[in-house]
Design an enzyme around this catalytic site. Structure first.
Site, PDB file in Angstrom:
ATOM      1  N   ASN A  90       0.815  -2.761 -16.754  1.00 52.88           N
ATOM      2  CA  ASN A  90       1.790  -1.779 -16.279  1.00 52.88           C
ATOM      3  C   ASN A  90       3.231  -2.262 -16.463  1.00 52.88           C
ATOM      4  O   ASN A  90       4.143  -1.469 -16.712  1.00 52.88           O
ATOM      5  CB  ASN A  90       1.510  -1.413 -14.820  1.00 52.88           C
ATOM      6  CG  ASN A  90       0.211  -0.647 -14.687  1.00 52.88           C
ATOM      7  OD1 ASN A  90      -0.325  -0.165 -15.683  1.00 52.88           O
ATOM      8  ND2 ASN A  90      -0.303  -0.533 -13.475  1.00 52.88           N
TER       9      ASN A  90
ATOM     10  N   TYR B 195      -1.975   4.082   5.072  1.00 51.54           N
ATOM     11  CA  TYR B 195      -2.874   3.424   4.127  1.00 51.54           C
ATOM     12  C   TYR B 195      -3.752   2.402   4.857  1.00 51.54           C
ATOM     13  O   TYR B 195      -3.256   1.402   5.382  1.00 51.54           O
ATOM     14  CB  TYR B 195      -2.091   2.755   2.987  1.00 51.54           C
ATOM     15  CG  TYR B 195      -1.188   3.713   2.211  1.00 51.54           C
ATOM     16  CD1 TYR B 195      -1.368   5.099   2.282  1.00 51.54           C
ATOM     17  CD2 TYR B 195      -0.156   3.242   1.418  1.00 51.54           C
ATOM     18  CE1 TYR B 195      -0.544   5.967   1.587  1.00 51.54           C
ATOM     19  CE2 TYR B 195       0.670   4.111   0.708  1.00 51.54           C
ATOM     20  CZ  TYR B 195       0.467   5.472   0.806  1.00 51.54           C
ATOM     21  OH  TYR B 195       1.292   6.332   0.113  1.00 51.54           O
TER      22      TYR B 195
ATOM     23  N   ILE C 118       5.802   3.737  -8.762  1.00 50.35           N
ATOM     24  CA  ILE C 118       5.041   2.765  -7.972  1.00 50.35           C
ATOM     25  C   ILE C 118       3.536   2.850  -8.269  1.00 50.35           C
ATOM     26  O   ILE C 118       2.753   3.212  -7.393  1.00 50.35           O
ATOM     27  CB  ILE C 118       5.312   3.018  -6.471  1.00 50.35           C
ATOM     28  CG1 ILE C 118       5.279   4.545  -6.180  1.00 50.35           C
ATOM     29  CG2 ILE C 118       6.636   2.411  -6.044  1.00 50.35           C
ATOM     30  CD1 ILE C 118       5.249   4.912  -4.718  1.00 50.35           C
TER      31      ILE C 118
ATOM     32  N   LEU D  46       0.083   7.512 -12.766  1.00 45.83           N
ATOM     33  CA  LEU D  46      -1.013   7.425 -13.740  1.00 45.83           C
ATOM     34  C   LEU D  46      -2.005   8.557 -13.515  1.00 45.83           C
ATOM     35  O   LEU D  46      -3.109   8.548 -14.050  1.00 45.83           O
ATOM     36  CB  LEU D  46      -1.723   6.067 -13.606  1.00 45.83           C
ATOM     37  CG  LEU D  46      -0.794   4.850 -13.655  1.00 45.83           C
ATOM     38  CD1 LEU D  46      -1.557   3.564 -13.373  1.00 45.83           C
ATOM     39  CD2 LEU D  46      -0.091   4.763 -15.011  1.00 45.83           C
TER      40      LEU D  46
ATOM     41  N   LYS E 122      -0.319   1.963  -8.610  1.00 46.43           N
ATOM     42  CA  LYS E 122      -1.184   1.077  -7.821  1.00 46.43           C
ATOM     43  C   LYS E 122      -2.208   0.454  -8.761  1.00 46.43           C
ATOM     44  O   LYS E 122      -2.828   1.161  -9.567  1.00 46.43           O
ATOM     45  CB  LYS E 122      -1.856   1.875  -6.711  1.00 46.43           C
ATOM     46  CG  LYS E 122      -2.891   1.098  -5.924  1.00 46.43           C
ATOM     47  CD  LYS E 122      -4.282   1.462  -6.377  1.00 46.43           C
ATOM     48  CE  LYS E 122      -5.355   0.763  -5.588  1.00 46.43           C
ATOM     49  NZ  LYS E 122      -6.680   1.037  -6.162  1.00 46.43           N
TER      50      LYS E 122
ATOM     51  N   VAL F 254      -5.265  -2.788  -8.717  1.00 44.31           N
ATOM     52  CA  VAL F 254      -5.933  -3.953  -8.121  1.00 44.31           C
ATOM     53  C   VAL F 254      -6.479  -4.849  -9.237  1.00 44.31           C
ATOM     54  O   VAL F 254      -6.481  -6.069  -9.115  1.00 44.31           O
ATOM     55  CB  VAL F 254      -7.063  -3.511  -7.152  1.00 44.31           C
ATOM     56  CG1 VAL F 254      -7.865  -4.699  -6.675  1.00 44.31           C
ATOM     57  CG2 VAL F 254      -6.460  -2.763  -5.959  1.00 44.31           C
TER      58      VAL F 254
HETATM   59  P1  NAP Z   1      -1.874   5.857  -9.569  1.00 44.85           P
HETATM   60  O1  NAP Z   1      -0.973   4.709  -9.398  1.00 44.85           O
HETATM   61  O2  NAP Z   1      -1.475   6.996 -10.438  1.00 44.85           O
HETATM   62  O3  NAP Z   1      -3.305   5.372 -10.092  1.00 44.85           O
HETATM   63  C1  NAP Z   1      -4.025   4.326  -9.512  1.00 44.85           C
HETATM   64  C2  NAP Z   1      -5.338   4.171 -10.288  1.00 44.85           C
HETATM   65  O4  NAP Z   1      -5.048   3.845 -11.646  1.00 44.85           O
HETATM   66  C3  NAP Z   1      -6.228   3.062  -9.751  1.00 44.85           C
HETATM   67  O5  NAP Z   1      -7.563   3.515  -9.847  1.00 44.85           O
HETATM   68  C4  NAP Z   1      -5.987   1.907 -10.715  1.00 44.85           C
HETATM   69  O6  NAP Z   1      -7.141   1.092 -10.856  1.00 44.85           O
HETATM   70  C5  NAP Z   1      -5.720   2.648 -12.008  1.00 44.85           C
HETATM   71  N1  NAP Z   1      -4.835   1.879 -12.893  1.00 44.85           N
HETATM   72  C6  NAP Z   1      -3.727   1.184 -12.577  1.00 44.85           C
HETATM   73  N2  NAP Z   1      -3.170   0.626 -13.652  1.00 44.85           N
HETATM   74  C7  NAP Z   1      -3.965   0.965 -14.712  1.00 44.85           C
HETATM   75  C8  NAP Z   1      -3.938   0.646 -16.089  1.00 44.85           C
HETATM   76  N3  NAP Z   1      -2.976  -0.117 -16.603  1.00 44.85           N
HETATM   77  N4  NAP Z   1      -4.912   1.167 -16.882  1.00 44.85           N
HETATM   78  C9  NAP Z   1      -5.908   1.942 -16.356  1.00 44.85           C
HETATM   79  N5  NAP Z   1      -5.983   2.262 -15.051  1.00 44.85           N
HETATM   80  C10 NAP Z   1      -5.013   1.775 -14.232  1.00 44.85           C
HETATM   81  O7  NAP Z   1      -2.296   6.495  -8.161  1.00 44.85           O
HETATM   82  P2  NAP Z   1      -1.865   6.388  -6.637  1.00 44.85           P
HETATM   83  O8  NAP Z   1      -2.371   5.145  -6.029  1.00 44.85           O
HETATM   84  O9  NAP Z   1      -2.229   7.687  -6.022  1.00 44.85           O
HETATM   85  O10 NAP Z   1      -0.251   6.360  -6.665  1.00 44.85           O
HETATM   86  C11 NAP Z   1       0.513   5.179  -6.689  1.00 44.85           C
HETATM   87  C12 NAP Z   1       1.133   4.873  -5.338  1.00 44.85           C
HETATM   88  O11 NAP Z   1       1.999   5.941  -4.931  1.00 44.85           O
HETATM   89  C13 NAP Z   1       0.138   4.793  -4.182  1.00 44.85           C
HETATM   90  O12 NAP Z   1      -0.635   3.620  -4.218  1.00 44.85           O
HETATM   91  C14 NAP Z   1       1.067   4.928  -3.013  1.00 44.85           C
HETATM   92  O13 NAP Z   1       1.763   3.725  -2.756  1.00 44.85           O
HETATM   93  C15 NAP Z   1       1.993   6.033  -3.508  1.00 44.85           C
HETATM   94  N6  NAP Z   1       1.544   7.400  -3.124  1.00 44.85           N
HETATM   95  C16 NAP Z   1       2.307   8.104  -2.254  1.00 44.85           C
HETATM   96  C17 NAP Z   1       1.912   9.369  -1.832  1.00 44.85           C
HETATM   97  C18 NAP Z   1       2.769  10.127  -0.865  1.00 44.85           C
HETATM   98  O14 NAP Z   1       2.298  11.155  -0.333  1.00 44.85           O
HETATM   99  N7  NAP Z   1       3.982   9.720  -0.620  1.00 44.85           N
HETATM  100  C19 NAP Z   1       0.728   9.936  -2.335  1.00 44.85           C
HETATM  101  C20 NAP Z   1      -0.008   9.212  -3.257  1.00 44.85           C
HETATM  102  C21 NAP Z   1       0.419   7.953  -3.649  1.00 44.85           C
HETATM  103  P3  NAP Z   1      -7.256  -0.397 -10.195  1.00 44.85           P
HETATM  104  O15 NAP Z   1      -6.800  -0.273  -8.774  1.00 44.85           O
HETATM  105  O16 NAP Z   1      -8.690  -0.731 -10.389  1.00 44.85           O
HETATM  106  O17 NAP Z   1      -6.385  -1.323 -10.978  1.00 44.85           O
END
Ligand code: NAP
Length: 277
Positions: A245, A53, A233, A194, A235, A237
């Site tokens: 959340n 990251y 987990i 999400l 994400k 900002v």
């Molecule tokens: P996610 O958590 O499903 O979605 C993040 C998005 O949702 C961001 O654009 C965020 O916007 C928005 N969001 C967050 N809370 C919200 C709310 N209450 N209402 C509306 N929108 C909201 O996606 P992700 O980042 O892909 O997955 C989460 C974490 O999992 C990652 O950050 C990482 O640590 C991990 N991950 C791991 C892998 C792997 O291969 N192991 C792959 C993907 C992800 P803002 O940022 O503007 O708040």
């Protein structure tokens, strides 16, 4: 904060903070740091990051956010598959520890399967355990056959977690992988819970969010957290997102809610390959 208990006895908070896409742009750094600090202030105690990251940028922000609070945090990071050789894993972990400004990780994951034999990576994880640089190790993006292969490796039974894509719009893991991991007492970390955002605009989520007086994201998180042995987990900002959340922990989905979610986001009817973001 609700926790689940690993087979080794440690407790892991069920809801954490993701950090993918953090540490990539200087202009966003202050907001990202603020969001992580806000999450910690509000009681979140699990952070997920990776050397990938922001090519170390996210780990550096996490290091700053947890300064002075390390003892309270369950800290997870990941090694790139192309670094996951016997020596490469150890060197990558040491670089992560330096960026995170800590002497140990609570959980260290192989980010996805690459070309190094699993035995080499497991061997490196065992060395890191002996050195006290990690407390547990696990994998990510491992499908059922990968988990089986890992369990057949010498030392493979020590795998503590498998971090996989799991959200309402991607429920394939419910067919085989979740039950397999549950049987093996491998904690599943649901990533992209999400669906990275667009999922949250579906009408079925809006209706349940209104019923439970939360935002749709809290329903999406409560949905994955209803599964035993699963932590997640998201994400965020945007500060309102970080706060919203956490409300997922107060949502208890009843049989009617789950029926409505099944109608809008059908569960799997057959085995499908594990999806990856
Ligand atoms: P996610 O958590 O499903 O979605 C993040 C998005 O949702 C961001 O654009 C965020 O916007 C928005 N969001 C967050 N809370 C919200 C709310 N209450 N209402 C509306 N929108 C909201 O996606 P992700 O980042 O892909 O997955 C989460 C974490 O999992 C990652 O950050 C990482 O640590 C991990 N991950 C791991 C892998 C792997 O291969 N192991 C792959 C993907 C992800 P803002 O940022 O503007 O708040």
């Amino acid at each position: 904060m609700r926790t689940i208990t690993l087979k080794t006895g440690e407790k892991v908070p069920v809801l954490g903070l993701g950090t993918w896409r953090m540490g990539e742009r200087k202009s966003e750094r202050a907001a990202e740091l603020k969001a992580l600090k806000l999450g910690l202030e509000l009681g979140v105690r699990l952070i997920d990051t990776a050397e990938m990251y922001g090519e170390g940028g996210a780990e550096a922000i996490v290091g700053e956010a947890i300064a002075g609070k390390r003892e309270d945090i369950y800290l997870v990071s990941k090694v790139y598959p192309h670094n996951a050789s016997r020596q490469g894993t150890i060197a990558a972990c040491e670089r992560s520890l330096q960026r995170l400004n800590t002497d140990r990780l609570d959980l260290y994951l192989l980010h996805w399967r690459g070309s190094y034999p699993l035995a080499e990576t497991v061997d490196a994880f065992q060395t890191l355990l002996k050195q006290g640089k990690i407390r547990r190790w696990g994998v990510s993006n491992f499908d059922s056959d990968d988990v089986r292969e890992l369990s057949e490796q010498s030392g493979g039974e020590a795998c503590a977690s498998n971090q996989v894509l799991y959200h309402l719009g991607s429920r394939g893991v419910e067919w085989e992988l979740l039950p397999d991991c549950r049987r093996a007492e491998i904690m599943v970390m649901a990533y992209s819970p999400l669906g990275q955002g667009p999922l949250l605009r579906k009408p079925a989520l809006a209706a349940l969010a209104a019923k439970h007086k939360v935002v749709p994201a809290a329903i999406a998180l409560a949905f994955v957290l209803r599964q035993p042995g699963v932590v997640t987990i998201p994400k965020a900002v945007t500060p309102e997102h970080v706060r919203a959340n956490l409300k997922a922990l107060d949502v208890s989905l009843d049989a009617d809610d789950l029926k409505a979610l099944d109608a809008a986001f059908p569960p799997p009817k057959r085995a499908t390959p594990l999806q990856m973001t």
